[in-house]
Scaffold this motif. Structure first.
Motif, PDB file in Angstrom:
ATOM      1  N   MET A 286       0.815  -1.213   0.000  1.00  0.00           N
ATOM      2  CA  MET A 286       0.000   0.000   0.000  1.00  0.00           C
ATOM      3  C   MET A 286       0.850   1.265   0.000  1.00  0.00           C
ATOM      4  O   MET A 286       0.567   2.227  -0.726  1.00  0.00           O
ATOM      5  N   THR A 287       1.900   1.306   0.816  1.00  0.00           N
ATOM      6  CA  THR A 287       2.737   2.504   0.877  1.00  0.00           C
ATOM      7  C   THR A 287       3.420   2.743  -0.463  1.00  0.00           C
ATOM      8  O   THR A 287       3.483   3.884  -0.945  1.00  0.00           O
ATOM      9  N   GLY A 288       3.936   1.682  -1.080  1.00  0.00           N
ATOM     10  CA  GLY A 288       4.554   1.814  -2.397  1.00  0.00           C
ATOM     11  C   GLY A 288       3.568   2.327  -3.424  1.00  0.00           C
ATOM     12  O   GLY A 288       3.913   3.165  -4.278  1.00  0.00           O
ATOM     13  N   ALA A 289       2.321   1.848  -3.347  1.00  0.00           N
ATOM     14  CA  ALA A 289       1.289   2.311  -4.276  1.00  0.00           C
ATOM     15  C   ALA A 289       0.986   3.791  -4.061  1.00  0.00           C
ATOM     16  O   ALA A 289       0.740   4.530  -5.018  1.00  0.00           O
ATOM     17  N   GLY A 290       1.007   4.229  -2.794  1.00  0.00           N
ATOM     18  CA  GLY A 290       0.776   5.633  -2.500  1.00  0.00           C
ATOM     19  C   GLY A 290       1.866   6.520  -3.073  1.00  0.00           C
ATOM     20  O   GLY A 290       1.590   7.567  -3.670  1.00  0.00           O
ATOM     21  N   PHE A 291       3.132   6.112  -2.911  1.00  0.00           N
ATOM     22  CA  PHE A 291       4.244   6.869  -3.485  1.00  0.00           C
ATOM     23  C   PHE A 291       4.151   6.885  -5.016  1.00  0.00           C
ATOM     24  O   PHE A 291       4.465   7.884  -5.659  1.00  0.00           O
ATOM     25  N   ALA A 292       3.729   5.753  -5.592  1.00  0.00           N
ATOM     26  CA  ALA A 292       3.647   5.639  -7.053  1.00  0.00           C
ATOM     27  C   ALA A 292       2.569   6.533  -7.647  1.00  0.00           C
ATOM     28  O   ALA A 292       2.613   6.862  -8.842  1.00  0.00           O
ATOM     29  N   GLU A 293       1.572   6.937  -6.833  1.00  0.00           N
ATOM     30  CA  GLU A 293       0.515   7.821  -7.329  1.00  0.00           C
ATOM     31  C   GLU A 293       1.069   9.164  -7.784  1.00  0.00           C
ATOM     32  O   GLU A 293       0.500   9.813  -8.657  1.00  0.00           O
ATOM     33  N   ALA A 294       2.183   9.594  -7.166  1.00  0.00           N
ATOM     34  CA  ALA A 294       2.723  10.915  -7.478  1.00  0.00           C
ATOM     35  C   ALA A 294       4.000  10.880  -8.299  1.00  0.00           C
ATOM     36  O   ALA A 294       4.270  11.795  -9.077  1.00  0.00           O
ATOM     37  N   LEU A 295       4.781   9.816  -8.139  1.00  0.00           N
ATOM     38  CA  LEU A 295       6.067   9.748  -8.831  1.00  0.00           C
ATOM     39  C   LEU A 295       5.938   8.987 -10.150  1.00  0.00           C
ATOM     40  O   LEU A 295       5.143   8.055 -10.256  1.00  0.00           O
ATOM     41  N   PRO A 296       6.723   9.346 -11.141  1.00  0.00           N
ATOM     42  CA  PRO A 296       6.614   8.692 -12.455  1.00  0.00           C
ATOM     43  C   PRO A 296       7.154   7.274 -12.456  1.00  0.00           C
ATOM     44  O   PRO A 296       8.033   6.922 -11.668  1.00  0.00           O
ATOM     45  N   GLY A 297       6.626   6.455 -13.353  1.00  0.00           N
ATOM     46  CA  GLY A 297       7.125   5.098 -13.546  1.00  0.00           C
ATOM     47  C   GLY A 297       7.051   4.269 -12.281  1.00  0.00           C
ATOM     48  O   GLY A 297       6.072   4.322 -11.534  1.00  0.00           O
ATOM     49  N   ASP A 298       8.112   3.490 -12.028  1.00  0.00           N
ATOM     50  CA  ASP A 298       8.162   2.616 -10.855  1.00  0.00           C
ATOM     51  C   ASP A 298       8.984   3.214  -9.726  1.00  0.00           C
ATOM     52  O   ASP A 298       9.343   2.513  -8.775  1.00  0.00           O
ATOM     53  N   TRP A 299       9.308   4.515  -9.828  1.00  0.00           N
ATOM     54  CA  TRP A 299      10.166   5.123  -8.827  1.00  0.00           C
ATOM     55  C   TRP A 299       9.576   5.031  -7.425  1.00  0.00           C
ATOM     56  O   TRP A 299      10.289   4.759  -6.452  1.00  0.00           O
ATOM     57  N   GLY A 300       8.281   5.261  -7.299  1.00  0.00           N
ATOM     58  CA  GLY A 300       7.655   5.252  -5.984  1.00  0.00           C
ATOM     59  C   GLY A 300       7.779   3.919  -5.281  1.00  0.00           C
ATOM     60  O   GLY A 300       8.273   3.828  -4.150  1.00  0.00           O
ATOM     61  N   SER A 301       7.345   2.860  -5.943  1.00  0.00           N
ATOM     62  CA  SER A 301       7.390   1.535  -5.328  1.00  0.00           C
ATOM     63  C   SER A 301       8.828   1.072  -5.113  1.00  0.00           C
ATOM     64  O   SER A 301       9.124   0.378  -4.135  1.00  0.00           O
ATOM     65  N   THR A 302       9.738   1.449  -6.025  1.00  0.00           N
ATOM     66  CA  THR A 302      11.135   1.040  -5.878  1.00  0.00           C
ATOM     67  C   THR A 302      11.779   1.683  -4.653  1.00  0.00           C
ATOM     68  O   THR A 302      12.458   1.003  -3.856  1.00  0.00           O
ATOM     69  N   ILE A 303      11.560   2.984  -4.474  1.00  0.00           N
ATOM     70  CA  ILE A 303      12.133   3.674  -3.315  1.00  0.00           C
ATOM     71  C   ILE A 303      11.579   3.116  -2.013  1.00  0.00           C
ATOM     72  O   ILE A 303      12.320   2.896  -1.038  1.00  0.00           O
ATOM     73  N   VAL A 304      10.275   2.834  -1.967  1.00  0.00           N
ATOM     74  CA  VAL A 304       9.677   2.268  -0.761  1.00  0.00           C
ATOM     75  C   VAL A 304      10.234   0.877  -0.496  1.00  0.00           C
ATOM     76  O   VAL A 304      10.547   0.515   0.648  1.00  0.00           O
ATOM     77  N   SER A 305      10.373   0.069  -1.538  1.00  0.00           N
ATOM     78  CA  SER A 305      10.902  -1.288  -1.371  1.00  0.00           C
ATOM     79  C   SER A 305      12.328  -1.263  -0.843  1.00  0.00           C
ATOM     80  O   SER A 305      12.683  -2.015   0.074  1.00  0.00           O
ATOM     81  N   VAL A 306      13.158  -0.391  -1.422  1.00  0.00           N
ATOM     82  CA  VAL A 306      14.552  -0.286  -0.959  1.00  0.00           C
ATOM     83  C   VAL A 306      14.598   0.234   0.475  1.00  0.00           C
ATOM     84  O   VAL A 306      15.371  -0.264   1.306  1.00  0.00           O
ATOM     85  N   SER A 307      13.760   1.210   0.796  1.00  0.00           N
ATOM     86  CA  SER A 307      13.701   1.728   2.173  1.00  0.00           C
ATOM     87  C   SER A 307      13.293   0.634   3.139  1.00  0.00           C
ATOM     88  O   SER A 307      13.865   0.496   4.230  1.00  0.00           O
ATOM     89  N   LEU A 308      12.285  -0.149   2.731  1.00  0.00           N
ATOM     90  CA  LEU A 308      11.817  -1.235   3.588  1.00  0.00           C
ATOM     91  C   LEU A 308      12.931  -2.251   3.843  1.00  0.00           C
ATOM     92  O   LEU A 308      13.089  -2.755   4.958  1.00  0.00           O
TER      93      LEU A 308
END
Length: 472
Positions: free
Chosen positions: A341-363
């Motif tokens: 869910m958090t990755g999906a939330g970040f992806a709503e605003a950031l282009p491409g897969d950047w949102g989910s990727t950053i959340v995954s790496v942070s996790l």
């Protein structure tokens, strides 16, 4: 296995229900806030400065610097609770759960101060010359008679068990799942890598843990916070409505919407408080174990530093996570999507897969750091139960469990973690209430003497001697 999960879930529901842990956590935090005169609000600025700017404690007694003690505690708390835990709370309890996470954090700062103070105040030196402290020590030394011994035993027992749940299996599984989703690496391979990495760090003990966490914890927190701020800035027009929903639903519950099934007020409070404590661990007593190892000239100094951990964890990192989830609207997708869910939330605003990727790496980094921090908590708790001979065997078993957690289904582990967290918090909270008078009195005396936390070590030592305080 399903039956065991169900039974543990029922017991956890009672422990975390409206008559035991929730009122005790919030009540203790509120009581300590009043008893300490709102210390978390009055002294936050000084505490942050002393944690991140001052460096005058290096020659004081202890094993690691007060900054390393802070980052070790942050490493243990900034984990899946900040990403998956918050998402779960909002997915089940609705946006109002975020409000109760904030409340838990605000009053929890007073609890964190108190337990860290006691951790340093009653610490002892073990046979290898290292500092040993935490609820398993201050409950026994600070509370006379059998009551203190029983509370100390119960805390150490439950903390040892909890280290394999909240501090190991759930975190390792989150890392493995995140690596598989983001990079396509098999969980077995991830488990092997983590087995080697964790084992290498644990060989060095608390000094190695302190060096590792002080190096990468600030980096990972800054990257996550920075990205979250960018996401919220891009969705700024939706933030007022999201905040209104958070405050309204906190007292009314949430109606069903999308995949969300709706929540009663009790569900909102329960999941907000439970996931809040899962995130910042205030009242659990765990951070006091790291605080006890810190180099400090007075318990109040390190306790103020430790207090900032809850502020950073809950009122900054968790707030960003929660607001992204509510503002983006992904909270309506339902509990089954909490892990992403958090990755999906970040992806709503950031282009491409950047949102989910950053959340995954942070996790991945958050969870790995939690494993490192909790390994120390569990080890010191077990040592207080059975002696120092258990240190090496514990590290070996803990490292093996990291691999097991990476390749296993963990619904049982999550349920067990919630229960173990609650059970270890109970004896600690009772102890905090009993010892609150001592903490309030000595804190007032010290801050009157050193209001800016800038007195030299020699002056502090003379103050301690004049106060006839049995601490060194």
């Amino acid at each position: 296995m399903d039956n065991l999960t169900s039974v543990l879930g029922d017991i956890s529901g009672v422990v975390w229900g409206p008559f035991i842990l929730i009122p005790l956590l919030l009540g203790t935090g509120l009581y300590l806030t009043i008893r300490l005169g709102g210390l978390q609000f009055r002294a936050l600025g000084r505490s942050l400065r002393h944690a991140f700017v001052d460096s005058d404690e290096d020659e004081s007694p202890g094993d690691i610097s007060n900054y390393q003690a802070l980052t070790t505690a942050l490493a243990a708390t900034v984990g899946t609770g900040n990403i998956v835990g918050v998402a779960t709370a909002i997915a089940v309890g609705g946006p109002g759960a975020l409000f109760w996470i904030w409340v838990t954090g605000l009053v929890g700062m007073a609890s964190k101060y108190t337990e860290a103070y006691l951790g340093v105040r009653f610490r002892v030196t073990d046979s290898s010359g290292r500092q040993l402290g935490g609820p398993q020590i201050y409950l026994r030394r600070g509370i006379p008679g059998g009551t203190g011994k029983v509370l100390a035993f119960l805390f150490a027992l439950f903390a040892t068990f909890a280290s394999f749940g909240i501090g190991n299996m759930t975190q390792a599984n989150s890392v493995a799942a995140g690596v598989e989703d983001t990079f396509g690496l098999d969980p077995v391979a991830t488990g092997v890598i983590m087995f080697i990495g964790v084992g290498a760090v644990l060989l060095g003990g608390i000094q190695a843990i302190g060096r590792i966490t002080s190096a990468f914890v600030p980096m990972m927190v800054v990257i996550y916070i920075g990205t979250g701020i960018i996401v919220l800035a891009l969705m700024a027009d939706q933030i007022p409505a999201a905040l209104a929903m958070v405050f309204t639903d906190a007292f009314t519950g949430s109606s069903a919407a999308g995949g969300f099934l709706g929540a009663t007020i009790m569900m909102v409070v329960r999941y907000g408080v439970a996931r809040g404590i899962f995130s910042n661990e205030s009242g659990m007593g765990s951070a006091a174990i790291a605080a006890a190892a810190a180099k400090t000239s007075h318990p109040a100094r390190q306790a103020l530093v430790s207090m900032t951990q809850t502020f950073i964890d809950t009122l900054i990192v968790v707030t960003i996570t929660g607001l992204v989830i509510v503002t983006s609207g992904v909270w309506q997708q339902g509990e089954d999507t909490a892990a992403t869910m958090t990755g999906a939330g970040f992806a709503e605003a950031l282009p491409g897969d950047w949102g989910s990727t950053i959340v995954s790496v942070s996790l991945i980094f958050f969870a790995f750091s939690t494993i490192i921090g909790w390994s120390y908590y569990g080890e010191r708790s077990l040592i207080s139960l059975v002696g120092e001979w258990a240190s090496i065997p514990y590290r070996m078993v803990f490292t093996v469990v990291v691999f097991i957690g990476s390749v296993s289904e963990i619904q049982l582990a999550w349920t067990f973690s919630d229960l173990a967290n609650g059970l270890m918090a109970l004896p600690n909270l009772i102890g905090l209430l009993i010892l609150s008078g001592l903490v309030a009195r000595e804190t007032k005396q010290y801050l009157q003497f050193d209001p800016k936390l800038d007195k030299p070590k020699a002056s502090v030592q003379e103050f301690i001697r004049q106060q006839q305080m049995d601490w060194r």
